[in-house]
Design a protein around this motif. Sequence first.
Motif, short mmCIF file in Angstrom:
data_model
loop_
_atom_site.label_atom_id
_atom_site.label_comp_id
_atom_site.label_asym_id
_atom_site.label_seq_id
_atom_site.Cartn_x
_atom_site.Cartn_y
_atom_site.Cartn_z
N ALA A 89 -26.96 1.79 29.28
CA ALA A 89 -27.42 3.05 29.88
C ALA A 89 -27.15 3.07 31.38
CB ALA A 89 -28.91 3.25 29.62
N PHE A 144 -31.99 16.72 33.76
CA PHE A 144 -32.22 15.60 32.84
C PHE A 144 -31.65 15.91 31.46
CE2 PHE A 144 -35.30 13.16 30.09
CZ PHE A 144 -34.81 11.90 30.41
N GLU A 145 -30.89 14.97 30.91
CA GLU A 145 -30.31 15.13 29.57
C GLU A 145 -30.71 13.99 28.64
OE1 GLU A 145 -26.14 15.99 29.42
OE2 GLU A 145 -26.16 17.13 31.30
N GLY A 146 -31.70 13.21 29.05
CA GLY A 146 -32.07 12.04 28.27
C GLY A 146 -31.43 10.78 28.83
N VAL A 147 -31.67 9.65 28.19
CA VAL A 147 -31.13 8.38 28.67
C VAL A 147 -29.60 8.48 28.70
CG1 VAL A 147 -31.08 7.35 26.35
CG2 VAL A 147 -31.19 5.88 28.38
N THR A 148 -29.02 7.92 29.76
CA THR A 148 -27.58 8.12 30.03
C THR A 148 -26.74 7.10 29.29
OG1 THR A 148 -28.26 8.82 32.23
CG2 THR A 148 -25.92 8.57 31.86
N ARG A 150 -24.32 8.59 26.89
CA ARG A 150 -23.26 9.42 26.32
C ARG A 150 -22.21 9.74 27.38
NH1 ARG A 150 -25.79 13.44 26.41
NH2 ARG A 150 -27.85 12.63 26.92
N GLU A 153 -21.61 13.21 29.26
CA GLU A 153 -22.43 13.70 30.36
C GLU A 153 -21.74 13.48 31.70
OE1 GLU A 153 -26.95 13.23 32.24
OE2 GLU A 153 -26.40 12.08 30.46
N ASN A 171 -36.27 14.85 37.06
CA ASN A 171 -37.20 14.21 36.13
C ASN A 171 -36.85 12.75 35.86
OD1 ASN A 171 -36.49 17.22 34.82
ND2 ASN A 171 -38.66 16.88 35.26
N HIS A 172 -36.01 12.17 36.68
CA HIS A 172 -35.46 10.85 36.35
C HIS A 172 -35.49 9.88 37.54
CE1 HIS A 172 -31.76 8.58 34.44
NE2 HIS A 172 -32.70 7.75 34.87
#
Length: 252
Positions: A89, A144-148, A150, A153, A171-172
């Motif tokens: 991540a 924020f798109e969730g844990v990085t 992917r 992104e 948010n991160h």
Amino acid sequence: MATAVPKPTISASEWEARQQLAACYRVFDHLGWSELIYNHITLRVPEEENAFLINPFGLLYSEVTASNLVKIDIDGHVLDGSPYPVNRAGFTQHSIFHRHLPDAHCIIHTHTTAGMAVSATQEGLTATNFYAAAFIDRIAYHDFEGVTIRPEEGERLIAHLGARRIMMLRNHGTLVMAKSLPQAFLTQWMLQRACEIQVATGAAGTPVEIPPDVIAVHQRDLSGVQLPAGPGVPDFEAMVRRIDRIDPGWRG
């Protein structure tokens, strides 16, 4: 127990970079900027276009040494035979910037309380204190798109960053990148102070906005109060001296 990479396999320039980065991890730990075994500071290996140093996944920042830093390529493959894994991540995010930005030699990602708090506000960093004034119109924002983990992104991260080299991950947390580790360190230190003071100001009362014309003068004149050694160099060296007095074990 932390395992060392044999020194004979490491060039003089790489060893110097390893010591600088290991010291930085210890400085971050001393300042309370670590996040258990997570987050990263990455540094490009001198004279090697696509080789980078990163912390061993599983070790605390206080356990990082010059020897146990992991050398990886742009895709995160281990190059030095290290027994440690790399946090997928973390490097997915860093590799995007290292790959596309030739001047991003050092990248810092943190989850400090103040940095995450400001990143989670609608306003982001505001022009309400001395340190924040240095960053106005110089920070990019990415939702924020969730844990990085992917890679897709990455296109959005690069697009949102644009010509800037500081990013609030909403948010991160925060991202800082620079041409050198000392410069990245000083930028991170100033950004952290700006966020801490903003959070404290909000609790104290109604913040007073600094006028745009004053911000312009402030940003213009900041370079006039720096020592000639280079951006962040004396600041980082001062912190390394402090860390050496506490525990010089990071050098090995």
